[in-house]
Scaffold this active site. Structure first.
Site: not given
Ligand code: VG1
Ligand code: CO
Length: 543
Positions: A113-114, A277, A279, A281-282, A376
């Site tokens: 993801s991010h 982001d 993947d 979803d953000r 998301k």
């Molecule tokens: C983070 C965010 C959370 C989100 C998760 C996955 O998790 O705070 O809100 O759902 O990333 O997002 P954490 O445990 O690091 O706070 V993504 O776009 O990585 O699928």
């Molecule tokens: Co993501």
């Protein structure tokens, strides 16, 4: 082609976090590391005869290689059919969409993801269930249990599949269908939003920049925003998914999308800015000189949901993660619908959406979505805003300011302390837990603590309980301080400090966010001794 059984031994630490298993690429490259985790997924799924799975990822380094391995393992486990995105590409929301549309049993998403990508970056894998959403804890814990007890995995010795041509091939008895990664998703968006109105908006000279951050949403945004909605070529920038995201940190916030923010702050700003982001979803929504807080974006979408054809009938409820600001709660109250408060991570929304208790969901971490899928969805949020801008004829700034004037403003910020010593972070959280009982009733300057707890959630549908989801210090005026440890980092621990303050008076809506929150930042430090315990003077990222 034969199916082989390969001896293996367990790797420690294969417990999925907030969103799947995330580790450094180098860790995933160890022989057997990916295979073990995938074997554990298949052991958890059981008999796969007759089942269809979906497979794709965000195109980061190691994506293609992992896809070939997973295809050969799926065949060895008797999967009937697998739908894989061309080039190994499928955004997280597209996987969710394809699972639902094709009635697949589930899907495997390859993404961190991010988190940054490339040979020195991160890789990740997560399993989504038949509703299209992230596997609930019950399943991720079962996968983890299997990873600890593996002695072998099964894999076909077939050669690689051509991922770049749409079409069907076979591995063992499994059918592999390479699909267009965008088509199903784009068709769904066309049913939810008023594409004619958005087309007319662009035709009237409305300008926009969508920053794909060289990650997976580029192809989706290009096909839909430029292709179907007629935005001029060049509206979508950094649109090619690259293995290292072009060196970008593919997390759409004002810090990482600095170029977009600079453009939106400058004299040549388009009417609307957006980014997504790794993947897809953000989302980040940006007006001229204004990055919309994700919590506000959720509230604004909820308050205006009926402008979009897919939500004309109104919304059934809203769900937000606990650290997300309470702006959406005020909208829910005004609409007379429920607002659910869940732990962090999209997996907690699935049951609420399936049960028809919520239509819209959101997280403060630039995540927004609805019951159209079970993830998301970055491009969805951007299209919602485009639909709202087209329907209202207003600017982003006008919409936000009018929303605050009507509902009040929830000043909001998150301070991240990344890659701190894990032991020190755990000790800080424990010290906070130890003083919870003494906090209620205490006065800190103008603030009085009403309630302090470690957030626990009972799912209203299946009654499962998730505890220790973050320390919550709630003031009598509704202001809040929240502290929790990230479940997506791959280095040490990341402390997240969330701050929220409500201001009803419109004449005080123009303060700088950090200024408005300064007293709460001080209280958070007093209570947690975050700086001293982590040895950090400043947060690494403030959003
Ligand atoms: C983070 C965010 C959370 C989100 C998760 C996955 O998790 O705070 O809100 O759902 O990333 O997002 P954490 O445990 O690091 O706070 V993504 O776009 O990585 O699928
Ligand atoms: Co993501």
């Amino acid at each position: 082609m034969t199916i082989q059984t390969i001896a293996t031994t367990p790797f420690a630490g294969q417990r999925p976090g907030t969103s799947g298993l995330r580790k450094k690429v180098t860790e995933f490259q160890q022989p057997g590391y990916l295979e073990n985790f995938v074997e554990a997924i298949f052991l958890t799924l059981g008999d796969c005869a007759g089942r269809t799975l979906v497979l794709g990822g965000d195109g980061r380094y190691f994506n293609r290689q992992a896809i070939q391995t997973i295809l050969r393992m799926a065949a060895a486990h008797g999967v009937a059919k697998i739908l894989v995105g061309r080039g190994g590409i499928l955004s997280t929301p597209a996987v969710s969409c394809v699972i639902r549309k094709h009635g697949a049993f589930g899907g495997i998403v390859l993404s961190a993801s991010h988190n940054p990508g490339g040979p020195d970056g991160d890789f990740g894998i997560k399993y989504n269930i038949g509703n299209g959403g992230p596997a609930p804890e019950k399943i991720t814990e079962a996968i983890f249990a299997h990873t600890k007890a593996l002695s072998s995995y099964r894999i076909s010795d077939a050669g690689p599949v051509d991922l770049d041509a749409i079409g069907t091939s076979r591995i063992e008895d499994m059918q592999v269908e390479v699909i267009d990664p965008v088509a199903d998703y784009a068709e769904l968006m066309g049913r939810l939003f008023d594409f004619d109105a958005i087309r007319a908006l662009f035709a009237s000279g409305f300008t926009m920049r969508f920053d794909g951050m060289s990650a997976v949403s580029g192809p989706y945004a290009k096909a839909i925003i430029e292709g179907m909605l007629g935005a001029p070529a060049g509206t979508v920038v950094n649109a090619e998914p690259r293995e290292d995201f072009g060196g970008h940190h593919p997390d759409p916030n004002p810090v990482n999308a600095a170029e977009l923010i600079a453009l939106m702050d400058g004299p040549d700003a388009p009417d609307f800015g957006a980014a997504s982001d790794g993947d897809g979803d953000r989302n980040m929504i940006v007006g001229r000189k204004l990055a919309v807080s994700p919590s506000d974006s959720l509230a604004i979408i909820a308050a205006n949901a009926t402008v979009a054809p897919g939500y004309r009938a109104g919304i059934k409820g809203i769900a937000r993660s606990m650290p997300t600001s309470q702006a959406a709660d005020r909208v829910a109250a005004a609409l007379g619908v429920s607002c659910f408060e869940t732990p962090t991570g999209w997996k907690y929304f699935g049951n609420l959406l399936d049960a028809g208790l919520a239509t819209l969901c959101g997280e403060e971490s630039y995540g927004t979505g609805s019951d159209h899928i079970r993830e998301k969805d970055g491009v969805w949020a951007v299209l919602f805003w485009l639909n709202l801008l087209a329907a209202s004829g207003k600017s982003v700034n006008q919409i936000v300011e009018e929303h605050w004037a009507r509902f009040g403003r929830n000043y909001y910020s998150r301070h991240d302390y990344e890659a701190v010593d894990a032991g020190a972070a755990e000790a800080m959280m424990q010290a906070l837990r130890d003083q919870l009982d003494t906090l209620a009733g205490r006065q800190f300057g103008d603030f009085r603590v009403q309630q302090a707890d470690d957030f626990a959630y009972t799912d209203p549908v299946d009654k499962s309980v998730s505890s220790r989801q973050g320390i919550r210090i709630v003031m009598t005026d509704g202001s809040r301080i929240v502290l929790r440890l990230s479940g997506t980092g791959t280095e040490g621990a990341t402390v997240r400090l969330y701050l929220e303050r409500y201001e009803a008076d419109a004449s005080r809506h123009g303060l700088a966010t950090q200024e408005a929150l300064a007293p709460l930042i001080d209280i958070a430090e007093q209570v947690s001794q975050l700086k001293q315990r982590t040895g950090r003077e400043q947060p690494s990222v403030v959003t």
